[in-house]
Design an enzyme around this catalytic site. Structure first.
Site, short mmCIF file in Angstrom:
data_model
loop_
_atom_site.label_atom_id
_atom_site.label_comp_id
_atom_site.label_asym_id
_atom_site.label_seq_id
_atom_site.Cartn_x
_atom_site.Cartn_y
_atom_site.Cartn_z
N ASP A 55 0.86 -1.18 0.00
CA ASP A 55 0.00 0.00 0.00
C ASP A 55 0.90 1.23 0.00
OD1 ASP A 55 -1.97 1.94 0.47
OD2 ASP A 55 -3.03 0.70 1.92
N ASP B 299 -3.53 7.28 -3.11
CA ASP B 299 -3.36 6.17 -2.16
C ASP B 299 -3.84 4.92 -2.89
OD1 ASP B 299 -3.58 4.34 -0.08
OD2 ASP B 299 -4.87 5.58 1.18
N HIS C 84 -11.76 5.75 2.46
CA HIS C 84 -11.77 7.04 3.16
C HIS C 84 -11.44 8.17 2.19
CE1 HIS C 84 -7.35 6.76 2.90
NE2 HIS C 84 -7.57 5.48 3.07
N HIS D 278 -6.31 10.77 5.65
CA HIS D 278 -7.44 9.99 6.17
C HIS D 278 -8.56 10.91 6.65
CE1 HIS D 278 -9.08 6.20 7.56
NE2 HIS D 278 -8.04 5.62 7.00
N GLU E 185 -10.97 0.92 -0.83
CA GLU E 185 -10.05 -0.20 -0.57
C GLU E 185 -10.74 -1.42 0.04
OE1 GLU E 185 -6.91 0.71 2.20
OE2 GLU E 185 -8.01 2.31 3.15
N GLU F 13 -6.77 -1.32 -3.96
CA GLU F 13 -7.16 0.07 -3.67
C GLU F 13 -6.84 1.02 -4.82
OE1 GLU F 13 -4.97 1.80 -0.42
OE2 GLU F 13 -6.50 3.32 -0.06
#
Ligand code: CO
Length: 297
Positions: free
Chosen positions: A87, A98, A157, A165, A190, A278
């Site tokens: 990740d 992300d 998120h 986040h 994700e 993700e």
């Protein structure tokens, strides 16, 4: 918040391109005998070369680990025949991409397929005005069709400038239909799939930290560490990124004082496997844009 301005849009896109490139290179390195640290450091160096910086330390999670695992300084752990989630977070001018992929060395390819297919279905369902629970339901349906379980207590998120986040939460199951995606939001979706119970707990390892309240400290080593921590612009950082002789003690002190917060590794029960896929999407007035597209091709 309505739409993205042109500069934000360009930075988001660039962050996504950097991330896709780095992920493509890094995932090829993952094989038995290679250390977690080599992989994390390679990816982090490449992110700094191509982008403005890391949005968070490269997460390398194996088997039951789902999130917040990153190697310690001088960690010599090597990959084995495991399920490996990678990740990575990149920022350009604070705008974040992300994304995560799973590399299966454990001969359980269906678990990886479940997460990837769930992500594809989630992205397909996403759009302005779409309730986040509807996206969660897509994720849950796909993963259950593989006879696996989504990790219910992890969720996608929002990402905002210099904040990796934020809301909205995108659940990995069909709950919370009141919140809708809105134009101007950047969102990391994700899905996690597991052969376990679908619930992660906090493990004992803690290698990722974040500055939560910047106050002055008296202790010399804590003060030195805090000076370096300020350089991360409020984004999460790895303990190994601190270049001080007594980083561990300084971090413990700063955590006790509520200045820094640690993120324990989140894990399923021992013996279970977790996979993850993700993307980061931009919610626009007329649809969505996947900034990390190309990741799974
Ligand atoms: Co991520």
């Amino acid at each position: 918040m309505t739409e993205f301005d042109e500069a934000a849009l360009e930075s988001h896109r660039e962050a996504g391109e950097v991330l896709t490139t780095v992920m493509g290179e890094t995932r090829e390195m993952i094989e038995p005998g290679v250390t977690h640290l080599e992989v994390a450091e390679y990816a982090e160096d490449r992110v700094r070369e191509l982008g403005d910086g890391l949005a968070f330390p490269v997460n390398v999670s194996v088997d039951a680990e789902a999130s917040h695992a990153t190697p310690a300084r001088e960690d010599e752990t090597e990959f084995d025949d495991e399920m490996v989630c990678l990740d990575i977070g990149v920022h350009v001018d604070g705008y974040i991409a992300d994304a995560a992929v799973t590399v299966d060395l454990s001969e359980t390819p269906e678990l990886v397929e479940a997460a990837e297919e769930a992500l594809a279905a989630a992205v397909e369902a996403a759009g302005p005005g779409v309730p986040v629970g509807e996206i969660g339901a897509e994720i849950e349906d796909v993963i259950e069709a593989y006879d696996y379980t989504p990790v219910y207590n992890l969720s996608g998120h929002g990402v905002q400038r210099f904040d990796a986040h934020t809301g909205p939460n995108v659940p990995n199951r069909g709950v919370d239909r009141s919140v809708e995606l809105e134009p101007g939001q950047a969102v990391a979706i994700e899905p996690f799939a597991t052969d376990g119970r679908g619930k992660v707990g906090e493990g004992s390892k803690e290698e990722i930290f974040e500055l939560v309240e910047d106050r002055s400290v008296r202790n010399r080593s804590a003060r030195q560490a805090l000076e370096q921590i300020r350089e991360f612009d409020g984004l999460p950082f790895a303990a190994r990124a601190l270049d001080t002789s007594r980083a561990e003690m300084a971090l413990r002190r700063l955590t006790q004082q509520g200045i820094v917060k640690g993120y324990p590794v989140l894990t399923e029960e021992p013996g279970r496997l977790v996979s993850q896929a993700e993307h980061t999407i931009l919610v626009r007035e007329d649809g969505i844009e996947v900034t990390t597209r190309g990741l799974f091709e």
